[in-house]
Design an enzyme around this catalytic site. Structure first.
Site, PDB file in Angstrom:
ATOM      1  N   PHE A 142       0.809  -1.239   0.000  1.00  0.00           N
ATOM      2  CA  PHE A 142       0.000   0.000   0.000  1.00  0.00           C
ATOM      3  C   PHE A 142       0.836   1.280   0.000  1.00  0.00           C
ATOM      4  CE2 PHE A 142      -1.359  -0.503   4.812  1.00  0.00           C
ATOM      5  CZ  PHE A 142      -0.072  -0.284   5.215  1.00  0.00           C
ATOM      6  N   GLU A 143       0.176   2.397  -0.112  1.00  0.00           N
ATOM      7  CA  GLU A 143       0.812   3.713  -0.319  1.00  0.00           C
ATOM      8  C   GLU A 143       1.654   3.714  -1.598  1.00  0.00           C
ATOM      9  OE1 GLU A 143      -0.760   5.162   3.285  1.00  0.00           O
ATOM     10  OE2 GLU A 143       0.326   6.369   1.841  1.00  0.00           O
ATOM     11  N   GLY A 144       1.148   3.038  -2.632  1.00  0.00           N
ATOM     12  CA  GLY A 144       1.917   2.889  -3.875  1.00  0.00           C
ATOM     13  C   GLY A 144       2.795   1.661  -3.742  1.00  0.00           C
TER      14      GLY A 144
END
Lengths: 593, 256
Positions: free
Chosen positions: A403-405
């Site tokens: 997550f978060e890219g």
């Protein structure tokens, strides 16, 4: 205030050299910083940890109560300005809170999503009225925030969102329709920052309250880890959102989304530091207690090797991530009061260090994954048992690479951003790369001196040349089409990452030596030596792989021979160094620094 | 009310104690407010919040102890005093008590709170000795205190039983576990603590000479408790086991 002349450019570490006094290191923490860290740690250990089993079992009323208690101590208000009921602290303070909350396991997601991606969009991009309405309750934990960007069919491709917003006939409301997936805190959040396209086109952010008509949530997701965080789908069925709840400008949602992600990436890295330190402590304690063949397993060199590698990598990430924290904090301190209230100026300040934030994200999450994996291994069969904390840590760690890219997306962002900065003339990368070619042809290998860190500094300087040679050659050969060469881009990102880590460690260690003497900085020197040598081997093989992939014939032979010259050095005895470092960890039963 | 707390900077209770050359190694150790003194700070703040007045925290130590004073200020105390004892070598409880007594001579405390015992030295003497020097009443090991006018209604722990007392002020009390649950310094509290007054005094300021505070005791040796040995399971039938146990207690453990 205009940006000062000597302000450090994002990605600027690749060019020239910096002085130890120019970077922030954990040794620069003030007494207040340390007290804030201690309050956070005590709160987490004494209040959160005893409840974590219940929370993992989805007893979320406990999470909500703990958030209120955290709010009373000020642990949710660090990034919220005083005039809106927060405490308005520097970014290092909020980083320390994040690092210590990592000890709370999955509850750290609840706190992190709330203070970070949940509240920051309003802090940075809200109007005075929006801030006045929402921030005081968010700073105290009376209300809990969440962030809704991902959709079933748009993850990394965030701008491909299908959720739409339509102005109502009387012009008083937007009607939002769509589904937002995997929303942290969705089970109990009161306020959601939601992205939707106005009329299916203008990607925009909205503040959506849980109580609005047309807002509902799906069931809890069943996850591999971080089970104590609430994760649900946010369902918007013509959700009635007052038109003054549009956050930022219509069609400018991406400015908010990407900048919030930058901060989120940095903070994710910070959390990984806390997790890794805990895993080292647990592993060292266990290794001292556990006896096999009538011997504590900590006396076996292979266990020592693991502990040493866990610590050296943790030092690398701690040095580079807190350096980034210092950069971001400086950027904020340099904003005038007016600029701080101007979302666009704040956005620019954060975006400046997008490269560093991406590095922190992928490196931090990969170090943590390595560390928890070895922690389980040191625990042997017990590490596979749910009663042992490392089992949970191992499962919780995995999501950080996603997550978060994803780490892949973040790797792509690093060379992409560098190239854009080079093209805009913000970073003279191309000029330096061209100037380098001649220098490299003439270059003779040097012998570094024998003071502490001399060899590491020599390797660092050469690593920067290797980067310029390989990235410069890629830019020349592929131009615009480089975007499609994802393997080369990823190799470039890894080169940049290792350079950032090595330099951050060297500068931090030098700074500590200058302050307290070489003897007191002995662990730092050891970890810098161990990490640098291993990272330099990776740099060598990454560059080789890239060169072979893009060059051929004479040109390839020339470049490989330059690479050989640049990588020539006398290796240090890593086996001995790691044993020496491990001795300290085993004695102290924690990460020594 | 003039409320005072005497506190000590001690090793964090989670620290591993190591001894080298007869000294406890303090390199890189974490320090805290002695946990029993922390109860005293909390109680002092509660008393002030209920009855008004001012809480002053006082410590004897080196300049590092300023950190623990700041922590107490961050919890909510109003003022802090650091009495530096570096001029006195190897100070003991007598030293501490002498310095504190000299300081309190010029104060007018209504109540002084301290910890029942410090987790490092563990003497439990400083509080009672100070009260004696000041000629005021003292009650040790309290688990509850309620100030009613000029009287304190106190519950005291007596080896697990409770004793109820009414004692007139001024008074010195020492805190036992269970008195309260100390608060954490909040973030706003931490930021405010920076601006609160912290006064540093040395022997001169207290009109003392080094000789006045010289220790009365000498530490001959420091050693760690013996390491815990692995347990042993005795074999044989019950009679044999009992015989073996008695023999071990007599000959090996030498406790009977």
């Amino acid at each position: 205030m205009a940006m000062t002349e000597d302000k450090v450019k994002g990605g600027g570490f690749l060019l020239g050299s910096q002085r130890p006094e120019d970077i922030f290191t954990p040794e620069d923490l003030t007494e207040e910083h340390k007290m804030i860290a201690k309050t956070t740690e005590d709160f987490v250990k004494n209040k959160v940890v005893p409840e974590i089993d219940y929370i993992e079992n989805h007893e979320f009323d406990r999470s909500v109560r703990l958030m209120k208690e955290a709010g009373e101590l000020g642990l949710l208000g660090a990034d919220v300005p005083e005039e809106y009921g927060g405490i308005g602290l520097d970014k290092i303070s909020s980083s320390l809170i994040t690092e210590k909350f990592a000890l709370a396991g999955s509850f750290s997601l609840t706190q992190g999503a709330h203070v970070g991606i949940g509240s920051l969009p309003i802090v940075f991009f809200g109007t005075h009225e929006q801030k006045e309405k929402y921030l005081p309750a968010l700073a105290t934990g009376e209300k809990i925030a969440a962030y809704a960007l991902t959709e079933p069919t748009s993850g990394s491709d965030a701008l491909g969102a299908k959720t739409t917003a339509k102005l109502s006939e009387d012009g008083s409301h937007y009607l939002l329709t769509g589904e937002k997936q995997w929303i942290t805190n969705a089970g109990f959040a009161d306020v959601f920052v939601v992205y939707a396209k106005i009329d299916g086109e203008q990607f925009s952010a909205f503040i959506v309250e849980r109580e609005y008509d047309g807002v509902s949530v799906g069931p809890e997701e069943k996850k591999m880890g971080i089970k104590g965080s609430s994760t649900r789908t946010l369902i918007l069925d013509e959700a009635k959102v007052p038109k003054e709840n549009l956050l930022g400008e219509a069609g400018k949602g991406h400015v908010i989304a990407f900048n919030i992600l930058n901060v989120g990436r940095y903070k994710l890295g910070v959390g990984c530091i806390g997790g890794a330190k805990r895993a080292i402590e647990l592993s060292a304690k266990y290794a001292n207690e556990r006896k096999q063949f009538k011997t504590p397993i900590s006396s076996f060199p292979l266990i020592q090797k693991k502990l040493a590698e866990m610590a050296a990598k943790t030092y690398a990430m701690e040095s580079s991530i807190y350096r980034t924290g210092g950069l971001i904090d400086d950027a904020f301190q340099n904003l005038s009061e007016e600029e701080q209230k101007d979302g666009a100026a704040v956005g620019r300040a954060i975006a400046e260090y997008a490269i560093e934030c991406s590095l922190n994200k992928f490196f931090g999450s990969e170090v943590l994954d390595f560390v928890v994996d070895e922690a389980v291994q040191i625990h042997g069969g017990y590490g596979f048992m749910a009663e042992y904390e490392v089992e949970t840590m191992y499962r919780n760690s995995r999501i950080n690479r996603i997550f978060e890219g994803t780490n892949e997306i973040n790797r792509m962002l690093v060379p992409g951003t560098l190239l854009r900065k080079a093209m805009k003339g913000e970073l003279p990368l191309l000029e330096q790369a061209q100037g380098l070619q001649e220098e490299l042809m003439m270059m003779m290998p040097e012998e570094p001196g024998d003071e502490p860190l001399d060899q590491e500094k020599y390797l660092l300087a050469n690593a920067k040349k290797i980067f310029l040679m390989s990235a410069g050659s890629a830019a020349q050969k592929y131009g615009e089409k480089l975007q499609q060469e994802q393997e080369l881009l990823a190799n470039t990102a890894d080169l940049v990452n290792e350079i950032f880590n090595i330099e951050s460690m060297i500068l931090r260690t030098e700074k500590a030596m200058a302050k307290d003497g070489a003897e007191k900085a002995a662990w730092k020197v050891l970890m810098t030596e161990i990490y640098t040598q291993e990272a330099f081997q990776r740099i060598d093989s990454l560059a080789r792989e890239s060169l072979v992939a893009m060059e051929e014939g004479d040109s390839l032979r020339t470049m490989l021979s330059i690479l050989k010259k640049l990588t020539r050095h006398t290796p240090i005895n890593l086996v001995a160094k790691k044993r020496e470092l491990a001795a300290g960890i085993i004695k102290e039963e924690r990460y020594v620094v | 009310m003039n409320i005072y707390v005497i506190l000590k900077r001690t090793f964090d209770t989670e620290e591993k104690i190591q001894i080298e050359n007869g000294r406890v190694v303090d390199d890189g150790a974490e320090y805290i407010i002695n946990p029993y003194d922390e109860y005293a700070v909390e109680e002092a703040i509660q008393i002030r919040d209920e009855h008004g007045g001012e809480v002053t925290v006082v410590t004897v130590g080196d300049e590092e102890a300023e950190k623990q004073l700041r922590t107490a200020l961050a919890m909510g105390a109003d003022k802090a005093v650091l009495i530096e004892d570096e001029e006195v070598e190897d100070g003991d409880t007598f030293t501490t008590q002498t310095l504190l007594a000299a300081y309190f001579k010029d104060q007018e405390p209504d109540i002084i709170l301290g910890g029942n015992v410090a987790v490092d030295g563990g003497s439990g003497q400083v509080g009672p000795r100070l009260a004696d020097q000041l000629g005021i009443n003292h009650v040790t090991s309290i688990t509850s205190i309620d100030i009613q006018g000029s009287t304190a209604v106190i519950e005291k722990d007596v080896e697990g039983d409770q004793m109820m007392l009414e004692v007139p002020l001024p008074l010195l009390v020492t805190a036992q576990q269970g008195l309260n649950e100390p608060r954490y310094p909040s973030l706003p509290g931490i930021m405010k603590a920076k601006k609160k007054p912290l006064e540093t005094l040395d022997l001169d300021d207290l009109d003392l000479d080094e000789e006045d505070a010289e220790p009365k005791t000498v530490t001959k040796e420091r050693f760690l408790p013996p390491e815990k040995q692995a347990g042993r399971i005795l074999d044989g039938d019950e009679d044999e086991q009992v015989r073996e146990l008695v023999s071990l207690l007599k000959n090996e453990a030498k406790v009977v």
